[in-house]
Write a protein that holds these residues in place. Structure first.
Motif, PDB file in Angstrom:
ATOM      1  N   UNK A   6       0.787  -0.996  -0.019  1.00 60.68           N
ATOM      2  CA  UNK A   6      -0.034  -0.127  -0.037  1.00 60.68           C
ATOM      3  C   UNK A   6       0.989   1.350  -0.035  1.00 60.68           C
ATOM      4  N   UNK A   7       0.889   1.902  -1.220  1.00 60.13           N
ATOM      5  CA  UNK A   7       1.712   3.093  -1.283  1.00 60.13           C
ATOM      6  C   UNK A   7       1.222   4.125  -2.217  1.00 60.13           C
ATOM      7  N   UNK A   8       1.873   5.168  -2.503  1.00 58.70           N
ATOM      8  CA  UNK A   8       1.552   6.170  -3.567  1.00 58.70           C
ATOM      9  C   UNK A   8       1.328   7.676  -3.128  1.00 58.70           C
ATOM     10  N   UNK A   9       1.617   7.959  -1.986  1.00 61.55           N
ATOM     11  CA  UNK A   9       2.053   9.312  -1.355  1.00 61.55           C
ATOM     12  C   UNK A   9       3.224   9.591  -1.101  1.00 61.55           C
ATOM     13  N   UNK A  10       3.935   8.769  -0.221  1.00 62.07           N
ATOM     14  CA  UNK A  10       5.410   8.813   0.095  1.00 62.07           C
ATOM     15  C   UNK A  10       6.613   8.543  -1.023  1.00 62.07           C
ATOM     16  N   UNK A  11       5.979   7.722  -1.849  1.00 57.28           N
ATOM     17  CA  UNK A  11       6.539   6.981  -2.962  1.00 57.28           C
ATOM     18  C   UNK A  11       5.611   6.619  -3.966  1.00 57.28           C
ATOM     19  N   UNK A  12       5.596   7.152  -5.300  1.00 62.90           N
ATOM     20  CA  UNK A  12       4.821   6.922  -6.356  1.00 62.90           C
ATOM     21  C   UNK A  12       4.884   5.279  -6.830  1.00 62.90           C
ATOM     22  N   UNK A  13       4.050   4.660  -7.188  1.00 58.25           N
ATOM     23  CA  UNK A  13       3.998   3.383  -7.570  1.00 58.25           C
ATOM     24  C   UNK A  13       4.933   3.086  -8.747  1.00 58.25           C
ATOM     25  N   UNK A  14       5.092   3.904  -9.685  1.00 60.33           N
ATOM     26  CA  UNK A  14       6.180   3.862 -10.638  1.00 60.33           C
ATOM     27  C   UNK A  14       7.671   3.829 -10.127  1.00 60.33           C
ATOM     28  N   UNK A  15       8.026   4.809  -9.239  1.00 59.33           N
ATOM     29  CA  UNK A  15       9.165   4.672  -8.665  1.00 59.33           C
ATOM     30  C   UNK A  15       9.437   3.308  -7.739  1.00 59.33           C
ATOM     31  N   UNK A  16       8.303   3.088  -7.034  1.00 58.37           N
ATOM     32  CA  UNK A  16       8.463   1.890  -6.353  1.00 58.37           C
ATOM     33  C   UNK A  16       8.774   0.564  -6.859  1.00 58.37           C
ATOM     34  N   UNK A  17       8.167   0.574  -8.277  1.00 56.63           N
ATOM     35  CA  UNK A  17       8.351  -0.774  -8.919  1.00 56.63           C
ATOM     36  C   UNK A  17       9.718  -0.911  -9.556  1.00 56.63           C
ATOM     37  N   UNK A  18      10.478   0.129  -9.524  1.00 62.39           N
ATOM     38  CA  UNK A  18      11.928   0.072  -9.879  1.00 62.39           C
ATOM     39  C   UNK A  18      12.875  -0.648  -8.867  1.00 62.39           C
ATOM     40  N   UNK A  19      12.233  -0.564  -7.494  1.00 63.89           N
ATOM     41  CA  UNK A  19      12.938  -1.308  -6.521  1.00 63.89           C
ATOM     42  C   UNK A  19      12.373  -2.519  -6.356  1.00 63.89           C
ATOM     43  N   UNK A  20      11.175  -2.743  -6.323  1.00 62.12           N
ATOM     44  CA  UNK A  20      10.379  -3.908  -6.126  1.00 62.12           C
ATOM     45  C   UNK A  20       9.197  -4.182  -7.090  1.00 62.12           C
ATOM     46  N   UNK A  21       9.260  -5.039  -7.923  1.00 60.53           N
ATOM     47  CA  UNK A  21       8.357  -5.274  -8.775  1.00 60.53           C
ATOM     48  C   UNK A  21       7.147  -6.197  -8.338  1.00 60.53           C
ATOM     49  N   UNK A  22       5.979  -5.628  -7.739  1.00 63.21           N
ATOM     50  CA  UNK A  22       5.077  -6.233  -7.158  1.00 63.21           C
ATOM     51  C   UNK A  22       3.649  -5.751  -7.481  1.00 63.21           C
ATOM     52  N   UNK A  23       2.819  -6.242  -6.673  1.00 61.39           N
ATOM     53  CA  UNK A  23       1.290  -5.306  -6.725  1.00 61.39           C
ATOM     54  C   UNK A  23       1.364  -4.341  -5.728  1.00 61.39           C
ATOM     55  N   UNK A  24       0.779  -3.055  -6.265  1.00 59.20           N
ATOM     56  CA  UNK A  24       0.596  -2.043  -5.503  1.00 59.20           C
ATOM     57  C   UNK A  24      -0.596  -1.530  -5.545  1.00 59.20           C
ATOM     58  N   UNK A  25      -1.220  -1.086  -4.382  1.00 58.63           N
ATOM     59  CA  UNK A  25      -2.591  -0.612  -4.078  1.00 58.63           C
ATOM     60  C   UNK A  25      -2.231   0.823  -3.808  1.00 58.63           C
ATOM     61  N   UNK A  26      -3.577   1.550  -3.672  1.00 60.87           N
ATOM     62  CA  UNK A  26      -3.363   2.929  -3.035  1.00 60.87           C
ATOM     63  C   UNK A  26      -3.355   2.917  -1.567  1.00 60.87           C
TER      64      UNK A  26
END
Length: 216
Positions: A6-26
């Motif tokens: 669960x993310x999207x405010x402190x780090x965008x889903x796009x940036x997060x996927x560069x670190x961990x390729x997984x499922x992201x929710x709001x």
């Protein structure tokens, strides 16, 4: 093993996927952990969550997920807050903000609260934890002293979290006589502001990845 974050405010889903390729929710809200706990995920990462405009994620639903054998990792924002309260129940906490809550350095929810763009979840105000760290680093740089730093934090606390900005805080400090000149500190904040929440968000992602790689 499968993970959801669960993310999207402190780090965008796009940036997060560069670190961990997984499922992201709001950002997580009340009931979200219960919803996904039965969907076959082995690890749940909690970075961001809602606070005041909707009901926050409940302690009991996180505990229920842990009892099902799901690893729950938290840090940064709502994740840090809940991990500091539930680490005794097995929730894994990581990062600076988690440590501050755990050790009683900070206590209030509004230390990590921000207003966000409802479409993108991007933050449009500053979290107090980032402001704290920026002013602390300004002390280390010799720009302000410890007493001025304490005064700036006191001013920040009096400002409702959606209106917190370096410009507003420093302007108020000049008006109250805490600072003589706004420009040196304002220039420092514009160019050297700390983003401890983003740093902690990255640590959550790395911890989730570590768990997945280890197959724990």
């Amino acid at each position: 093993m499968r993970a959801v974050v669960f993310a999207g405010t402190s780090i965008s889903h796009e940036d997060a996927k560069e670190i961990l390729d997984t499922t992201y929710l709001p950002p997580v809200a009340r009931g979200d952990v219960d919803k996904i706990a039965g969907q076959g995920y082995d690890v749940i990462g909690i970075i961001d969550g809602v606070f005041f405009d909707r009901a926050a994620v409940a302690h009991k639903e996180i505990i229920r997920a842990i009892k099902k054998g799901i690893k729950v990792v938290g840090g940064c924002s709502m994740g840090a807050l809940r991990a500091s309260e539930l680490d005794v129940h097995g929730m894994v906490g990581v990062g600076t903000v988690y440590g501050w809550y755990r050790d009683g350095v900070i206590e209030s929810d509004d230390e990590v609260a921000v207003t966000t763009n409802p479409e993108t979840f991007e933050q449009v105000s500053l979290p107090l934890v980032n402001i704290r760290e920026t002013f602390r680093e300004a002390v280390e740089q010799g720009l302000i002293d410890n007493e001025t730093c304490k005064g700036l934090i006191a001013i920040t606390k009096r400002i409702h979290y959606p209106q917190r900005s370096y410009l507003g805080i420093i302007k108020k400090a000049v008006e109250e006589g805490l600072l003589e000149d706004a420009e040196p500190l304002l220039d420092y904040c514009r160019n050297n502001a700390s983003d401890v929440k983003r740093e902690d968000a990255i640590l959550v992602l790395k911890k989730v990845k570590e768990i997945l790689d280890a197959g724990e």
